[in-house]
Scaffold this motif. Structure first.
Motif, PDB file in Angstrom:
ATOM      1  N   ALA A 158       7.923   2.954   0.077  1.00  0.00           N
ATOM      2  CA  ALA A 158       6.508   2.623  -0.126  1.00  0.00           C
ATOM      3  C   ALA A 158       6.115   1.500   0.823  1.00  0.00           C
ATOM      4  O   ALA A 158       6.799   0.472   0.886  1.00  0.00           O
ATOM      5  CB  ALA A 158       6.269   2.198  -1.570  1.00  0.00           C
ATOM      6  N   LEU A 159       5.060   1.728   1.578  1.00  0.00           N
ATOM      7  CA  LEU A 159       4.476   0.665   2.402  1.00  0.00           C
ATOM      8  C   LEU A 159       3.051   1.064   2.786  1.00  0.00           C
ATOM      9  O   LEU A 159       2.706   2.254   2.754  1.00  0.00           O
ATOM     10  CB  LEU A 159       5.334   0.330   3.622  1.00  0.00           C
ATOM     11  CG  LEU A 159       5.106   1.023   4.960  1.00  0.00           C
ATOM     12  CD1 LEU A 159       5.893   0.322   6.044  1.00  0.00           C
ATOM     13  CD2 LEU A 159       5.475   2.481   4.888  1.00  0.00           C
ATOM     14  N   ASN A 160       2.244   0.056   3.090  1.00  0.00           N
ATOM     15  CA  ASN A 160       0.865   0.331   3.502  1.00  0.00           C
ATOM     16  C   ASN A 160       0.818   0.656   4.987  1.00  0.00           C
ATOM     17  O   ASN A 160       1.535   0.026   5.774  1.00  0.00           O
ATOM     18  CB  ASN A 160      -0.023  -0.896   3.268  1.00  0.00           C
ATOM     19  CG  ASN A 160      -0.230  -1.160   1.792  1.00  0.00           C
ATOM     20  OD1 ASN A 160       0.071  -0.307   0.961  1.00  0.00           O
ATOM     21  ND2 ASN A 160      -0.721  -2.341   1.483  1.00  0.00           N
ATOM     22  N   ARG A 202      12.021   6.129  -8.872  1.00  0.00           N
ATOM     23  CA  ARG A 202      11.031   7.106  -8.384  1.00  0.00           C
ATOM     24  C   ARG A 202      10.837   6.977  -6.881  1.00  0.00           C
ATOM     25  O   ARG A 202      10.488   7.932  -6.202  1.00  0.00           O
ATOM     26  CB  ARG A 202       9.686   6.873  -9.080  1.00  0.00           C
ATOM     27  CG  ARG A 202       9.743   7.143 -10.558  1.00  0.00           C
ATOM     28  CD  ARG A 202       8.461   6.711 -11.247  1.00  0.00           C
ATOM     29  NE  ARG A 202       8.666   6.693 -12.688  1.00  0.00           N
ATOM     30  CZ  ARG A 202       8.018   5.907 -13.522  1.00  0.00           C
ATOM     31  NH1 ARG A 202       7.105   5.057 -13.065  1.00  0.00           N
ATOM     32  NH2 ARG A 202       8.260   5.950 -14.808  1.00  0.00           N
ATOM     33  N   ILE A 203      10.993   5.758  -6.385  1.00  0.00           N
ATOM     34  CA  ILE A 203      11.047   5.537  -4.945  1.00  0.00           C
ATOM     35  C   ILE A 203      12.280   4.672  -4.684  1.00  0.00           C
ATOM     36  O   ILE A 203      12.904   4.168  -5.627  1.00  0.00           O
ATOM     37  CB  ILE A 203       9.764   4.860  -4.388  1.00  0.00           C
ATOM     38  CG1 ILE A 203       9.547   3.481  -5.013  1.00  0.00           C
ATOM     39  CG2 ILE A 203       8.550   5.753  -4.609  1.00  0.00           C
ATOM     40  CD1 ILE A 203       8.405   2.706  -4.379  1.00  0.00           C
ATOM     41  N   ASP A 204      12.622   4.500  -3.399  1.00  0.00           N
ATOM     42  CA  ASP A 204      13.880   3.834  -3.086  1.00  0.00           C
ATOM     43  C   ASP A 204      13.711   2.425  -2.531  1.00  0.00           C
ATOM     44  O   ASP A 204      14.618   1.602  -2.645  1.00  0.00           O
ATOM     45  CB  ASP A 204      14.666   4.705  -2.096  1.00  0.00           C
ATOM     46  CG  ASP A 204      14.908   6.082  -2.695  1.00  0.00           C
ATOM     47  OD1 ASP A 204      15.790   6.193  -3.552  1.00  0.00           O
ATOM     48  OD2 ASP A 204      14.147   7.025  -2.371  1.00  0.00           O
ATOM     49  N   ALA A 205      12.559   2.175  -1.896  1.00  0.00           N
ATOM     50  CA  ALA A 205      12.335   0.839  -1.338  1.00  0.00           C
ATOM     51  C   ALA A 205      10.837   0.598  -1.207  1.00  0.00           C
ATOM     52  O   ALA A 205      10.042   1.548  -1.182  1.00  0.00           O
ATOM     53  CB  ALA A 205      12.997   0.709   0.030  1.00  0.00           C
ATOM     54  N   TYR A 206      10.472  -0.678  -1.148  1.00  0.00           N
ATOM     55  CA  TYR A 206       9.070  -1.073  -0.986  1.00  0.00           C
ATOM     56  C   TYR A 206       9.022  -2.250  -0.016  1.00  0.00           C
ATOM     57  O   TYR A 206       9.812  -3.190  -0.147  1.00  0.00           O
ATOM     58  CB  TYR A 206       8.488  -1.473  -2.347  1.00  0.00           C
ATOM     59  CG  TYR A 206       7.156  -2.176  -2.272  1.00  0.00           C
ATOM     60  CD1 TYR A 206       6.029  -1.519  -1.769  1.00  0.00           C
ATOM     61  CD2 TYR A 206       7.002  -3.492  -2.703  1.00  0.00           C
ATOM     62  CE1 TYR A 206       4.799  -2.165  -1.696  1.00  0.00           C
ATOM     63  CE2 TYR A 206       5.777  -4.131  -2.642  1.00  0.00           C
ATOM     64  CZ  TYR A 206       4.678  -3.464  -2.134  1.00  0.00           C
ATOM     65  OH  TYR A 206       3.466  -4.101  -2.059  1.00  0.00           O
ATOM     66  N   ILE A 207       8.110  -2.159   0.925  1.00  0.00           N
ATOM     67  CA  ILE A 207       7.951  -3.219   1.926  1.00  0.00           C
ATOM     68  C   ILE A 207       6.503  -3.665   1.959  1.00  0.00           C
ATOM     69  O   ILE A 207       5.586  -2.846   1.997  1.00  0.00           O
ATOM     70  CB  ILE A 207       8.376  -2.704   3.327  1.00  0.00           C
ATOM     71  CG1 ILE A 207       9.893  -2.637   3.431  1.00  0.00           C
ATOM     72  CG2 ILE A 207       7.794  -3.580   4.444  1.00  0.00           C
ATOM     73  CD1 ILE A 207      10.412  -2.079   4.750  1.00  0.00           C
ATOM     74  N   SER A 208       6.306  -4.991   1.932  1.00  0.00           N
ATOM     75  CA  SER A 208       4.970  -5.537   2.209  1.00  0.00           C
ATOM     76  C   SER A 208       5.148  -6.800   3.033  1.00  0.00           C
ATOM     77  O   SER A 208       6.091  -7.565   2.814  1.00  0.00           O
ATOM     78  CB  SER A 208       4.209  -5.865   0.925  1.00  0.00           C
ATOM     79  OG  SER A 208       2.990  -6.502   1.269  1.00  0.00           O
ATOM     80  N   LEU A 209       4.245  -7.015   3.961  1.00  0.00           N
ATOM     81  CA  LEU A 209       4.354  -8.198   4.815  1.00  0.00           C
ATOM     82  C   LEU A 209       3.615  -9.393   4.241  1.00  0.00           C
ATOM     83  O   LEU A 209       3.745 -10.503   4.764  1.00  0.00           O
ATOM     84  CB  LEU A 209       3.820  -7.870   6.229  1.00  0.00           C
ATOM     85  CG  LEU A 209       4.844  -7.352   7.229  1.00  0.00           C
ATOM     86  CD1 LEU A 209       5.905  -8.402   7.504  1.00  0.00           C
ATOM     87  CD2 LEU A 209       5.502  -6.080   6.751  1.00  0.00           C
ATOM     88  N   ARG A 210       2.818  -9.172   3.198  1.00  0.00           N
ATOM     89  CA  ARG A 210       2.055 -10.308   2.670  1.00  0.00           C
ATOM     90  C   ARG A 210       1.802 -10.109   1.183  1.00  0.00           C
ATOM     91  O   ARG A 210       0.954  -9.309   0.787  1.00  0.00           O
ATOM     92  CB  ARG A 210       0.718 -10.429   3.407  1.00  0.00           C
ATOM     93  CG  ARG A 210      -0.031 -11.723   3.115  1.00  0.00           C
ATOM     94  CD  ARG A 210      -1.479 -11.618   3.493  1.00  0.00           C
ATOM     95  NE  ARG A 210      -2.080 -10.446   2.884  1.00  0.00           N
ATOM     96  CZ  ARG A 210      -2.971  -9.653   3.480  1.00  0.00           C
ATOM     97  NH1 ARG A 210      -3.346  -9.889   4.701  1.00  0.00           N
ATOM     98  NH2 ARG A 210      -3.473  -8.603   2.843  1.00  0.00           N
TER      99      ARG A 210
END
Ligand code: IPD
Ligand code: CA
Ligand code: CA
Length: 267
Positions: A158-160, A202-210
């Motif tokens: 998951a990421l924007n 349900r998902i494996d990773a999540y990244i957000s920069l802020r």
């Protein structure tokens, strides 16, 4: 006097359910929507009333606890001593306004910087994710299993999209190969939900920069309790007073992404 964590946990769960009930009751009403730092940074009177609701309850029962709330009705906090409630009254306000779903209430409770309780309430589905650190993570009454290892080619990340086009936080070219190699990408618009989606597998990773502390204070406790990892994108420990980038992941995958895509934070 020592804190009675069982009692705090019981109260926090009662209050978060009641706050959720009030939010559901607001659905038929017309919202007052205002922009904060920019036209896409939204707040409604429901965000504000929900934060105020928690503050009243906490102050009434635990006058020596401090509160770090997104909408600013809590305390000014610059160090992590004592008990701090870190509250996002509605995480995913844009979804709340546009969709009336895909948002959550997030509460992390810390003592001297150590996570004690995490609660994330998916109000629309009446799903309460909760952890008392050391005692497992639950979705309502169901205990969640420990997380399995995952590898990039089978992972949902998951990421924007914001972070994969030119931006001020990261050389976006670093993330392009990762987006190309994973099985799929998702963007749900609520950091708290994205973290419970990692916790539930349900998902494996999540990244957000802020992100801000209220976005991740609860979620990181759940992911870590289940054997996953939560750090900044450079691999540093997350700070619960000041925001940062966030990288939350199943075991194994965190190391693989840090080493092969994020150069172990040396970018
Ligand atoms: C936002 C959501 C969103 C994330 C933003 C947050 P808010 O929180 O978690 O998914 O991308 O960075 O600010 O403003 O809806 O509480
Ligand atoms: Ca938020
Ligand atoms: Ca919010």
């Amino acid at each position: 006097m020592a804190n009675n964590w069982e009692e705090i946990d019981t109260y926090a769960k009662v209050w978060i359910k009641e706050a959720g009930e009030r939010i559901r009751a607001s659905f038929p009403k017309t919202l007052n929507v205002h922009a904060k730092s920019n036209p896409n940074d939204l707040v409604t009177e429901i965000d504000q009333q929900t934060e105020q609701f928690f503050i009243e309850k906490i102050r009434g029962n635990y006058p020596d606890h401090r509160i770090l709330g997104e909408e600013g009705f809590g305390d000014n906090i610059d160090q992590d001593s004592g008990v701090i409630w870190i509250i996002d009254p509605i995480d995913g306000t844009m979804n709340f306004v546009h969709q009336q779903r895909n948002f959550a209430i997030s509460i992390g409770i810390y003592e001297n910087g150590k996570g004690k309780i995490g609660l994330i309430y998916d109000v629309v589905h009446d799903e309460l994710y909760h952890v008392r650190t050391g005692n497992g993570v639950y979705l309502n009454d169901r205990k969640l299993p420990a997380l399995n290892k995952a590898a990039v080619p089978e992972a949902i990340l998951a990421l924007n999209a914001t972070w994969v086009v030119e931006n001020k936080r990261i050389n976006h070219e670093l993330l392009i190969p990762l987006v190309q190699k994973v099985r799929g990408t998702r963007s749900y618009g609520s950091a708290a939900l994205e973290m419970v989606y990692v916790a539930t597998g349900r998902i494996d990773a999540y990244i957000s920069l802020r992100l801000a502390p209220w976005d991740y204070a609860a979620g990181i406790l759940m992911v870590e309790e289940l054997g996953g990892q939560a750090t900044t994108l450079r691999g540093d420990k997350l700070d619960i007073i000041n925001g940062s980038s966030v990288f939350v992941s199943k075991p194994g995958l965190h190391q693989e992404i840090m080493r092969n895509y994020l150069k172990d934070g040396k970018w």
